[in-house]
Design a protein around this motif. Structure first.
Motif, PDB file in Angstrom:
ATOM      1  N   VAL A  79      28.175  45.510  36.093  1.00  0.00           N
ATOM      2  CA  VAL A  79      28.249  44.042  36.000  1.00  0.00           C
ATOM      3  C   VAL A  79      29.638  43.613  35.541  1.00  0.00           C
ATOM      4  O   VAL A  79      30.236  42.676  36.103  1.00  0.00           O
ATOM      5  N   ASN A  80      30.178  44.295  34.529  1.00  0.00           N
ATOM      6  CA  ASN A  80      31.524  43.960  34.056  1.00  0.00           C
ATOM      7  C   ASN A  80      32.564  44.149  35.162  1.00  0.00           C
ATOM      8  O   ASN A  80      33.462  43.310  35.330  1.00  0.00           O
ATOM      9  N   SER A  81      32.461  45.233  35.912  1.00  0.00           N
ATOM     10  CA  SER A  81      33.413  45.491  36.985  1.00  0.00           C
ATOM     11  C   SER A  81      33.329  44.427  38.069  1.00  0.00           C
ATOM     12  O   SER A  81      34.361  43.976  38.594  1.00  0.00           O
ATOM     13  N   VAL A  82      32.112  44.015  38.412  1.00  0.00           N
ATOM     14  CA  VAL A  82      31.944  42.987  39.450  1.00  0.00           C
ATOM     15  C   VAL A  82      32.552  41.668  38.993  1.00  0.00           C
ATOM     16  O   VAL A  82      33.292  41.010  39.745  1.00  0.00           O
ATOM     17  N   VAL A  83      32.273  41.255  37.752  1.00  0.00           N
ATOM     18  CA  VAL A  83      32.805  39.989  37.229  1.00  0.00           C
ATOM     19  C   VAL A  83      34.325  40.030  37.168  1.00  0.00           C
ATOM     20  O   VAL A  83      35.012  39.098  37.631  1.00  0.00           O
ATOM     21  N   VAL A  84      34.870  41.095  36.616  1.00  0.00           N
ATOM     22  CA  VAL A  84      36.324  41.210  36.473  1.00  0.00           C
ATOM     23  C   VAL A  84      36.998  41.273  37.836  1.00  0.00           C
ATOM     24  O   VAL A  84      38.009  40.591  38.082  1.00  0.00           O
ATOM     25  N   THR A  85      36.445  42.058  38.755  1.00  0.00           N
ATOM     26  CA  THR A  85      37.075  42.232  40.061  1.00  0.00           C
ATOM     27  C   THR A  85      37.030  40.954  40.881  1.00  0.00           C
ATOM     28  O   THR A  85      38.039  40.551  41.475  1.00  0.00           O
ATOM     29  N   LEU A 222      40.989  49.450  29.569  1.00  0.00           N
ATOM     30  CA  LEU A 222      40.857  50.319  28.399  1.00  0.00           C
ATOM     31  C   LEU A 222      41.477  49.668  27.165  1.00  0.00           C
ATOM     32  O   LEU A 222      40.865  49.636  26.084  1.00  0.00           O
ATOM     33  N   VAL A 223      42.681  49.129  27.309  1.00  0.00           N
ATOM     34  CA  VAL A 223      43.364  48.509  26.183  1.00  0.00           C
ATOM     35  C   VAL A 223      42.624  47.264  25.708  1.00  0.00           C
ATOM     36  O   VAL A 223      42.516  47.004  24.506  1.00  0.00           O
ATOM     37  N   PHE A 224      42.083  46.493  26.660  1.00  0.00           N
ATOM     38  CA  PHE A 224      41.440  45.237  26.311  1.00  0.00           C
ATOM     39  C   PHE A 224      40.031  45.415  25.747  1.00  0.00           C
ATOM     40  O   PHE A 224      39.438  44.433  25.282  1.00  0.00           O
ATOM     41  N   THR A 225      39.483  46.607  25.802  1.00  0.00           N
ATOM     42  CA  THR A 225      38.102  46.805  25.343  1.00  0.00           C
ATOM     43  C   THR A 225      37.989  47.878  24.266  1.00  0.00           C
ATOM     44  O   THR A 225      36.928  48.474  24.105  1.00  0.00           O
ATOM     45  N   PHE A 226      39.067  48.121  23.540  1.00  0.00           N
ATOM     46  CA  PHE A 226      39.028  49.139  22.494  1.00  0.00           C
ATOM     47  C   PHE A 226      37.909  48.867  21.492  1.00  0.00           C
ATOM     48  O   PHE A 226      37.153  49.764  21.115  1.00  0.00           O
ATOM     49  N   SER A 227      37.779  47.638  21.048  1.00  0.00           N
ATOM     50  CA  SER A 227      36.776  47.300  20.036  1.00  0.00           C
ATOM     51  C   SER A 227      35.533  46.642  20.629  1.00  0.00           C
ATOM     52  O   SER A 227      34.662  46.200  19.880  1.00  0.00           O
ATOM     53  N   ARG A 228      35.444  46.581  21.950  1.00  0.00           N
ATOM     54  CA  ARG A 228      34.273  45.999  22.608  1.00  0.00           C
ATOM     55  C   ARG A 228      33.806  46.928  23.731  1.00  0.00           C
ATOM     56  O   ARG A 228      34.049  46.680  24.901  1.00  0.00           O
ATOM     57  N   ARG A 232      33.396  47.260  28.796  1.00  0.00           N
ATOM     58  CA  ARG A 232      34.077  48.265  29.612  1.00  0.00           C
ATOM     59  C   ARG A 232      33.703  48.145  31.084  1.00  0.00           C
ATOM     60  O   ARG A 232      32.591  47.766  31.430  1.00  0.00           O
ATOM     61  N   THR A 233      34.651  48.473  31.943  1.00  0.00           N
ATOM     62  CA  THR A 233      34.390  48.541  33.376  1.00  0.00           C
ATOM     63  C   THR A 233      33.986  49.967  33.753  1.00  0.00           C
ATOM     64  O   THR A 233      33.999  50.867  32.911  1.00  0.00           O
ATOM     65  N   LEU A 234      33.646  50.169  35.012  1.00  0.00           N
ATOM     66  CA  LEU A 234      33.205  51.499  35.447  1.00  0.00           C
ATOM     67  C   LEU A 234      34.287  52.550  35.250  1.00  0.00           C
ATOM     68  O   LEU A 234      33.994  53.680  34.843  1.00  0.00           O
ATOM     69  N   ALA A 235      35.531  52.199  35.552  1.00  0.00           N
ATOM     70  CA  ALA A 235      36.618  53.170  35.408  1.00  0.00           C
ATOM     71  C   ALA A 235      36.749  53.645  33.970  1.00  0.00           C
ATOM     72  O   ALA A 235      36.942  54.833  33.702  1.00  0.00           O
ATOM     73  N   VAL A 236      36.642  52.721  33.010  1.00  0.00           N
ATOM     74  CA  VAL A 236      36.740  53.082  31.596  1.00  0.00           C
ATOM     75  C   VAL A 236      35.459  53.752  31.120  1.00  0.00           C
ATOM     76  O   VAL A 236      35.482  54.669  30.289  1.00  0.00           O
ATOM     77  N   GLY A 237      34.320  53.318  31.642  1.00  0.00           N
ATOM     78  CA  GLY A 237      33.039  53.863  31.219  1.00  0.00           C
ATOM     79  C   GLY A 237      32.872  55.340  31.498  1.00  0.00           C
ATOM     80  O   GLY A 237      32.042  56.005  30.863  1.00  0.00           O
ATOM     81  N   MET A 238      33.649  55.872  32.437  1.00  0.00           N
ATOM     82  CA  MET A 238      33.543  57.298  32.744  1.00  0.00           C
ATOM     83  C   MET A 238      33.982  58.181  31.590  1.00  0.00           C
ATOM     84  O   MET A 238      33.680  59.379  31.561  1.00  0.00           O
ATOM     85  N   LEU A 239      34.680  57.598  30.626  1.00  0.00           N
ATOM     86  CA  LEU A 239      35.051  58.368  29.439  1.00  0.00           C
ATOM     87  C   LEU A 239      33.826  58.815  28.651  1.00  0.00           C
ATOM     88  O   LEU A 239      33.906  59.748  27.852  1.00  0.00           O
ATOM     89  N   ALA A 240      32.683  58.143  28.862  1.00  0.00           N
ATOM     90  CA  ALA A 240      31.470  58.494  28.124  1.00  0.00           C
ATOM     91  C   ALA A 240      30.994  59.907  28.457  1.00  0.00           C
ATOM     92  O   ALA A 240      30.253  60.515  27.676  1.00  0.00           O
TER      93      ALA A 240
END
Length: 284
Positions: A79-85, A222-228, A232-240
């Motif tokens: 959902v975050n990726s769709v909204v941001v993109t 990644l930088v914009f979601t350090f504390s949130r 996260r978007t899908l690209a950043v979420g893969m760090l999980a």
């Protein structure tokens, strides 16, 4: 048919078949990584490496997708990726279309210098701008928000998109603008009612390029979601899927497949317009 013409026809057919074989090999090499990651998403973590380069898994592990979608919150990340993109695509198309229209149809002092500066920004590394972008976003209260991510992604140069629009608009007959002005249309009305609808192929091209770049962007989200983490978007979420001492490779492959599906669907749906837009702008 003479023997010479028959020999030429045979050589022509052989040449065509040689081209087909070469293109088929290139296609297989190009597509193979996509097939491999899809195959790896259906294997267990051990089978990802024990199977080597093979594409057929010993058993189908669909639970990898369930683990990626639910346990790793990939539903929220999607959902975050769709909204941001989509937000980024809308802003980039609007901004670049207006800039390209002005460059193509208006004469103003310093026009050559503006174009030269735009082209020069193509050679500037994106990493150089991340600090001022973050600082400015923090001062505006946009850090740790989807709005901040959208503005940061849409605020970069996007020079290629501007030049594509400029090239396309420069070929549009001026009689269309003159007719709109005669009807009482101003600058914005002429742009939105006449010029922008004509640039549909270029808009599709810019939309596809921006969609790919925004969807796959890793550094800024990644930088914009350090504390949130919930933003996260899908690209950043893969760090999980990457832990301190181990990595869930099958889950990571499933997450990568989930992330690739929207890209493939968008490109397949707009590929004809993508080619037309690039060809139309290049001809000018």
């Amino acid at each position: 048919m003479s023997a010479a013409s028959g020999l030429r026809a045979k050589r022509r057919r052989l040449g065509i078949w040689a081209q087909v074989i070469v293109l088929a090999v290139i296609c297989v090499v190009w597509v193979y990584p996509l097939l491999w990651i899809f195959s790896a998403s259906l294997k267990d973590s051990l089978g990802v490496f024990s199977g080597g380069l093979g594409l057929i898994p010993d058993a189908l592990h669909f639970e990898n997708y369930a683990r990626a979608w639910q346990d790793a919150d990939f539903g929220l990340y999607t959902v975050n990726s769709v909204v941001v993109t989509l937000g980024t695509v809308a802003l980039v198309v609007l901004r670049c279309a207006l800039a390209g229209y002005v460059i193509a149809r208006r004469n103003f002092i310093g026009k050559r210098a503006v174009v030269a500066v735009l082209v020069a920004t193509l050679f500037a590394p994106h990493g150089l701008t991340i600090i001022p972008v973050v600082e400015l976003s923090d001062l505006m209260g946009l850090l740790n928000s989807r709005t901040g991510i959208v503005l940061a992604l849409a605020g970069s140069g996007h020079v290629a998109a501007v030049l594509l629009y400029a090239g396309y608009f420069s070929r549009v007959p001026r009689e269309l603008e003159e007719a709109a002005i005669m009807d009482g249309a101003g600058f914005l009305r002429t742009f939105f009612r006449v010029m922008l609808p004509l640039a549909g192929p270029v808009t599709a091209t810019v939309g596809v390029m921006t969609f790919l770049a925004a969807w796959n962007n890793f550094f800024l989200p990644l930088v914009f979601t350090f504390s949130r983490p919930d933003l996260r978007t899908l690209a950043v979420g893969m760090l999980a899927f990457r832990g301190t001492n181990s990595t869930d490779w099958s889950g990571l492959a499933a997450a990568g497949t989930i992330s690739l599906i929207p890209l493939l669907l968008v490109f397949l749906a707009l590929q004809r317009y993508f080619v037309e837009g690039v060809a139309g702008a290049v001809k000018s």
